[in-house]
Motif scaffolding. Structure first.
Motif, PDB file in Angstrom:
ATOM      1  N   VAL A 105       0.844  -1.210   0.000  1.00 44.72           N
ATOM      2  CA  VAL A 105       0.000   0.000   0.000  1.00 44.72           C
ATOM      3  C   VAL A 105       0.869   1.246   0.000  1.00 44.72           C
ATOM      4  O   VAL A 105       0.610   2.216  -0.734  1.00 44.72           O
ATOM      5  N   ILE A 106       1.919   1.240   0.821  1.00 45.81           N
ATOM      6  CA  ILE A 106       2.807   2.403   0.863  1.00 45.81           C
ATOM      7  C   ILE A 106       3.488   2.602  -0.488  1.00 45.81           C
ATOM      8  O   ILE A 106       3.599   3.727  -1.004  1.00 45.81           O
ATOM      9  N   GLY A 107       3.948   1.502  -1.123  1.00 52.71           N
ATOM     10  CA  GLY A 107       4.581   1.607  -2.441  1.00 52.71           C
ATOM     11  C   GLY A 107       3.626   2.129  -3.492  1.00 52.71           C
ATOM     12  O   GLY A 107       3.988   2.970  -4.330  1.00 52.71           O
ATOM     13  N   ALA A 108       2.386   1.635  -3.472  1.00 51.38           N
ATOM     14  CA  ALA A 108       1.394   2.112  -4.440  1.00 51.38           C
ATOM     15  C   ALA A 108       1.091   3.592  -4.244  1.00 51.38           C
ATOM     16  O   ALA A 108       0.925   4.349  -5.212  1.00 51.38           O
ATOM     17  N   LEU A 109       1.014   4.015  -2.990  1.00 49.55           N
ATOM     18  CA  LEU A 109       0.748   5.432  -2.706  1.00 49.55           C
ATOM     19  C   LEU A 109       1.883   6.322  -3.199  1.00 49.55           C
ATOM     20  O   LEU A 109       1.636   7.397  -3.794  1.00 49.55           O
TER      21      LEU A 109
ATOM     22  N   ALA B 141       3.974   5.609  -5.678  1.00 53.06           N
ATOM     23  CA  ALA B 141       3.940   5.606  -7.152  1.00 53.06           C
ATOM     24  C   ALA B 141       2.830   6.512  -7.676  1.00 53.06           C
ATOM     25  O   ALA B 141       3.002   7.244  -8.660  1.00 53.06           O
ATOM     26  N   TRP B 142       1.672   6.510  -7.027  1.00 54.02           N
ATOM     27  CA  TRP B 142       0.549   7.361  -7.457  1.00 54.02           C
ATOM     28  C   TRP B 142       0.890   8.836  -7.308  1.00 54.02           C
ATOM     29  O   TRP B 142       0.599   9.658  -8.176  1.00 54.02           O
ATOM     30  N   ARG B 143       1.554   9.196  -6.197  1.00 56.70           N
ATOM     31  CA  ARG B 143       1.913  10.595  -5.990  1.00 56.70           C
ATOM     32  C   ARG B 143       2.962  11.049  -6.986  1.00 56.70           C
ATOM     33  O   ARG B 143       2.976  12.200  -7.431  1.00 56.70           O
ATOM     34  N   ARG B 144       3.870  10.144  -7.377  1.00 53.22           N
ATOM     35  CA  ARG B 144       4.891  10.514  -8.367  1.00 53.22           C
ATOM     36  C   ARG B 144       4.275  10.741  -9.751  1.00 53.22           C
ATOM     37  O   ARG B 144       4.703  11.632 -10.492  1.00 53.22           O
TER      38      ARG B 144
END
Length: 441
Positions: free
Chosen positions: A429-433, A435-438
């Motif tokens: 979840v932290i990795g996906a968040l 990546a989404w912000r980038r």
């Protein structure tokens, strides 16, 4: 263009600051040695007991290591002793190459590469294994001096100093030997008197009556200034022991102690006497650990004598006595004493003071109960006092807190699920968040 340049500049400045910070940390750590131990009771650092032993050594200690210069053994030994030298600056370490003079090594009895010989005043101790426990024991033996002879009376069903049964004292006796005391048997069917140079005699709950010769030998030993530890269990007081009690001016009272308040401490048997507070005495001064005594015989002073009597174990006011068959003895109410420390000017010109300890229980030092609370610490204090090693009485107790983590099966399953499922999901979840912000930036 300006935004892109500023981003690259910020990146380079950040990298430069990281390098400068790492360099500053390296510079400071190379010149300032600062170690912080956040573990419980500082268990991975030098123990409080070791520091206390070093504080008792009021002169320089010279340690000679017979280690070969080849390899890393000398560096390992020097690194292990470095923290001792910080705590005691006059602890000196030197090395001798055992290959330079093999004949001298044989004369010294050096058989292990890296063997240590510790010198303090006119005393010395040897070590072939260097651990904090072994080194602390060796330093304590240097403080104590020569090995002390502790004779355990045998032949009448007493608790054995080399026994492994639940009621025996084998575990405690082996720990005494690590501290510079030597436990030896004393059987009066083989000798007619206590051997000379005996430092303490232990009479640990004889199950059978002593022979008249044994009783006379013990009374004569007391009359000549000998030190005695008498562990008098309930029901073991017979006519053969009465002359010893008379010589001390005390009496082992009938029955055993019971304490109804024991249930508040989680003890199901009211015959278990738990102590957390102690009368003021040299033996228990500073002792804050709770001690546990099963099946205790109360004691009383029956007459004034040349002995200076100091109670150091006393029951709570709620305690009373009952006979050994379980019937109440209403005439004896708490608080009741069950541990006496007696001292007087020694009749022997070889020493100035004679000391005796009488306790109405011997189980507290047995293999079964030694690990309860402060039982072992109290036993060590008693022997240090009997031997006149008053500087060692206030030593911190040995050992570290229990390192075993007790968990139920349900708690273990929950912890396993948390690490195997929830932690990986959280990282995803932290990795996906991130990546989404980038992608949005």
């Amino acid at each position: 263009m300006n935004i892109s340049f500023m981003r690259r500049l910020n990146g380079w400045l950040f990298a430069l600051l990281v390098l400068l910070g790492a360099g500053a940390i390296g510079y400071l750590t190379a010149r300032h040695d600062r170690i912080v131990d956040w573990t419980y009771n500082s268990r991975v650092s030098m123990s409080p007991e070791t520091r206390a032993v070093l504080a008792k050594l009021d002169g320089p200690v010279d340690i000679v290591s017979y280690a070969s210069p080849q390899g890393d053994l000398r560096q390992t030994i020097a690194a292990a002793l470095q923290r001792y030298q910080k705590a005691k600056p006059d602890l000196h370490l030197s090395f001798v190459d055992p290959q330079q003079d093999p004949a001298a090594m044989r004369n010294l009895g050096i058989t292990v590469d890296g063997e240590l010989i510790l010198h303090y005043r006119d005393r010395q101790q040897r070590l072939d294994t260097l651990t904090e426990r072994s080194l602390t024991d060796a330093l304590e033996r240097l403080v104590r001096g020569n090995d002390r002879i502790v004779a355990f009376v045998t032949g009448n069903g007493e608790r054995r100093a080399d026994g492994v049964a639940n009621a025996d004292l084998g575990t405690f006796a082996s720990q005494l030997e690590q501290s510079g005391m030597r436990a030896v048997p004393l059987n009066f069917s083989q000798v007619t008197s206590v051997p000379e140079h005996t430092d303490v005699v232990v009479l640990a709950g004889p199950q059978a009556a002593l022979a008249p010769g044994a009783t006379k030998a013990l009374v004569d030993y007391l009359g000549n200034g000998g030190n005695l530890l008498w562990l008098a269990d309930p029901g073991n007081m017979d006519a053969s022991l009465q002359p010893i009690a008379d010589a001390l001016g005390i009496r082992v009272l009938p029955g055993e102690l019971v304490d109804a308040s024991a249930s508040a401490l989680g003890l199901k048997d009211p015959r278990m006497i738990a102590l957390g507070d102690y009368p003021p005495s040299t033996i228990t001064r500073g002792l804050t650990l709770t001690t546990l005594f099963p099946e205790v015989a109360p004691l009383a002073e029956i007459r004034r004598s040349e002995w200076q009597l100091e109670p150091f174990l006393r029951s709570s006011p709620q305690a009373t006595t009952q006979s050994l068959d379980g019937s109440a003895t209403a005439s004896l109410k708490g608080p009741l004493d069950f541990g006496f420390a007696l001292s007087r000017l020694s009749p022997s010109p070889a020493k100035s003071e004679q000391r005796v300890v009488v306790i109405g229980n011997g189980d507290f030092l047995s293999n079964s109960y030694l690990g309860n609370g402060g039982n072992r610490a109290l036993g060590e204090r008693i022997f240090n006092w009997l031997l006149g090693d008053d500087q060692l009485i206030s030593m911190p107790p040995r050992g570290a807190p229990d390192r075993v983590l007790k968990m139920s099966q349900g708690e273990l399953s929950l912890l396993s699920i948390a690490f195997m499922i929830f932690m990986p999901l959280l990282l995803l979840v932290i990795g996906a968040l991130i990546a989404w912000r980038r992608r949005r930036a």
